[in-house]
Design a protein around this motif. Structure first.
Motif, mmCIF file in Angstrom:
data_model
loop_
_atom_site.group_PDB
_atom_site.id
_atom_site.type_symbol
_atom_site.label_atom_id
_atom_site.label_comp_id
_atom_site.label_asym_id
_atom_site.label_seq_id
_atom_site.Cartn_x
_atom_site.Cartn_y
_atom_site.Cartn_z
ATOM 1 N N GLY A 60 0.900 2.027 2.399
ATOM 2 C CA GLY A 60 1.937 3.032 2.428
ATOM 3 C C GLY A 60 2.961 2.700 3.498
ATOM 4 O O GLY A 60 2.622 2.111 4.534
ATOM 5 N N PHE A 61 4.211 3.039 3.234
ATOM 6 C CA PHE A 61 5.292 2.848 4.205
ATOM 7 C C PHE A 61 6.012 4.186 4.392
ATOM 8 O O PHE A 61 6.302 4.885 3.416
ATOM 9 C CB PHE A 61 6.268 1.775 3.726
ATOM 10 C CG PHE A 61 5.643 0.410 3.601
ATOM 11 C CD1 PHE A 61 5.507 -0.410 4.709
ATOM 12 C CD2 PHE A 61 5.175 -0.035 2.376
ATOM 13 C CE1 PHE A 61 4.911 -1.652 4.593
ATOM 14 C CE2 PHE A 61 4.585 -1.280 2.252
ATOM 15 C CZ PHE A 61 4.451 -2.101 3.364
ATOM 16 N N TYR A 85 10.655 10.001 4.125
ATOM 17 C CA TYR A 85 10.399 9.352 2.831
ATOM 18 C C TYR A 85 9.184 8.461 2.986
ATOM 19 O O TYR A 85 9.003 7.805 4.025
ATOM 20 C CB TYR A 85 11.601 8.515 2.397
ATOM 21 C CG TYR A 85 11.269 7.489 1.327
ATOM 22 C CD1 TYR A 85 11.133 7.855 -0.005
ATOM 23 C CD2 TYR A 85 11.049 6.152 1.675
ATOM 24 C CE1 TYR A 85 10.810 6.927 -0.974
ATOM 25 C CE2 TYR A 85 10.730 5.213 0.712
ATOM 26 C CZ TYR A 85 10.609 5.599 -0.609
ATOM 27 O OH TYR A 85 10.272 4.671 -1.564
ATOM 28 N N SER A 86 8.342 8.429 1.978
ATOM 29 C CA SER A 86 7.213 7.497 1.988
ATOM 30 C C SER A 86 6.955 6.967 0.588
ATOM 31 O O SER A 86 7.240 7.640 -0.414
ATOM 32 C CB SER A 86 5.942 8.160 2.537
ATOM 33 O OG SER A 86 5.381 9.044 1.598
ATOM 34 N N THR A 87 6.457 5.753 0.533
ATOM 35 C CA THR A 87 6.001 5.167 -0.726
ATOM 36 C C THR A 87 4.561 4.724 -0.534
ATOM 37 O O THR A 87 4.222 4.107 0.487
ATOM 38 C CB THR A 87 6.897 3.994 -1.154
ATOM 39 O OG1 THR A 87 6.364 3.409 -2.354
ATOM 40 C CG2 THR A 87 7.011 2.932 -0.084
ATOM 41 N N ASN A 88 3.710 5.064 -1.494
ATOM 42 C CA ASN A 88 2.275 4.812 -1.357
ATOM 43 C C ASN A 88 1.720 4.209 -2.643
ATOM 44 O O ASN A 88 2.026 4.685 -3.738
ATOM 45 C CB ASN A 88 1.536 6.124 -1.067
ATOM 46 C CG ASN A 88 2.009 6.778 0.214
ATOM 47 O OD1 ASN A 88 1.621 6.382 1.295
ATOM 48 N ND2 ASN A 88 2.873 7.783 0.085
ATOM 49 N N SER A 89 0.923 3.164 -2.489
ATOM 50 C CA SER A 89 0.270 2.540 -3.638
ATOM 51 C C SER A 89 -1.239 2.651 -3.490
ATOM 52 O O SER A 89 -1.768 2.708 -2.373
ATOM 53 C CB SER A 89 0.677 1.065 -3.756
ATOM 54 O OG SER A 89 0.201 0.325 -2.649
ATOM 55 N N SER A 122 1.349 4.323 -8.023
ATOM 56 C CA SER A 122 2.121 4.481 -6.792
ATOM 57 C C SER A 122 2.995 5.727 -6.877
ATOM 58 O O SER A 122 3.277 6.247 -7.968
ATOM 59 C CB SER A 122 2.979 3.243 -6.528
ATOM 60 O OG SER A 122 3.872 3.010 -7.596
ATOM 61 N N GLU A 123 3.428 6.179 -5.714
ATOM 62 C CA GLU A 123 4.247 7.378 -5.614
ATOM 63 C C GLU A 123 5.419 7.151 -4.651
ATOM 64 O O GLU A 123 5.298 6.398 -3.681
ATOM 65 C CB GLU A 123 3.435 8.558 -5.080
ATOM 66 C CG GLU A 123 2.219 8.926 -5.878
ATOM 67 C CD GLU A 123 1.406 9.997 -5.175
ATOM 68 O OE1 GLU A 123 0.949 10.927 -5.860
ATOM 69 O OE2 GLU A 123 1.240 9.898 -3.939
ATOM 70 N N HIS A 124 6.516 7.830 -4.912
ATOM 71 C CA HIS A 124 7.635 7.912 -3.980
ATOM 72 C C HIS A 124 7.794 9.382 -3.617
ATOM 73 O O HIS A 124 7.920 10.235 -4.509
ATOM 74 C CB HIS A 124 8.913 7.361 -4.602
ATOM 75 C CG HIS A 124 8.831 5.898 -4.938
ATOM 76 N ND1 HIS A 124 9.159 4.916 -4.032
ATOM 77 C CD2 HIS A 124 8.423 5.260 -6.060
ATOM 78 C CE1 HIS A 124 8.993 3.733 -4.587
ATOM 79 N NE2 HIS A 124 8.531 3.910 -5.821
#
Length: 231
Positions: A60-61, A85-89, A122-124
């Protein structure tokens, strides 16, 4: 000449002292900390169905801005409210397939019958972080201990799943089975640059419409990593 020199020196000295007092007051009145953040996490799934396994690194970032609002005279305690904001896989062995009615089916991949090289979802997320902040900082000390505890409310504005293997390449986005609103508790603890960050999800990633063998997918996210703060 001597009298003029004394007057000049006195004037410069007075101006210097006055400017230092003003600077000190300005620093005290505007002293805030850690209003920008950026971090990376290793993402775990809890409450997994039987035989669902994670493999490789699910990353995740995270980045954002938090308005720091001191609540005491020393200004080492504050409330923080922001936007991020985060993006997670999540790399795992759960197959997501769309059927003819545009609904999604979920199953655990049988390694004996299906081979794959990639399988993840994944999610944004747009996030609202809220924190109570304690630190040992001063107006001039930029290396200090911090403990920030709080919560995040997230809006999942995009999601994707991708499978690549013996069934071909399956790509889906905007799956309505994902919970649009996700929330959890957060904790940041560290000194200076290095800060351990933990997020514990309080509600499932998927809604009740996502099931495996008639049981709801009640998986929650736990994220553990490093967070870096910038004034």
């Amino acid at each position: 000449m001597k009298q003029s020199l004394v007057i000049i020196v006195f004037t410069l000295f007075t101006t210097l002292i006055f400017s230092q007092e003003i600077t000190s007051k300005v620093v005290d009145s505007l002293y805030k900390e850690d209003q920008f953040y950026i971090g990376t996490t290793y993402n775990l799934l809890t409450n997994r169905p039987n035989d669902l396994k994670q493999n490789s690194f699910s990353l995740g970032f995270h980045l954002g801005y938090i308005k720091d609002m001191p609540i005491n005279k020393r200004r080492n305690k504050s409330i923080g409210i922001g936007l991020g904001y985060s993006t997670n896989s999540y790399i795992q062995n759960m197959l997501i397939q769309r059927d003819n009615s545009d609904s999604f089916n979920y199953s655990i991949i049988d390694d004996n019958t299906i081979n794959f090289t990639k399988n993840k979802f994944s999610e944004h997320v747009l996030e609202l972080p809220i924190e109570y902040r304690w630190r040992t900082s001063t107006a001039t000390d930029y290396k200090f201990w911090r403990i920030y505890i709080g919560a995040k409310i997230g809006y999942v504005f995009a999601n994707r799943s991708k499978f690549k293997g013996s069934l071909g390449e399956l790509k889906y986005s905007n799956n309505n089975d994902f919970n649009e609103i996700q929330y959890g508790l957060t904790l940041s603890v560290g000194y200076n640059t290095w800060n351990i960050f933990v997020y514990y999800g309080l509600n499932p990633i998927f809604s009740d419409t996502a099931q495996i063998n008639g049981e709801n997918l009640d998986m929650n996210a736990v994220k553990i990593g490093l967070m870096f703060y910038i004034l």
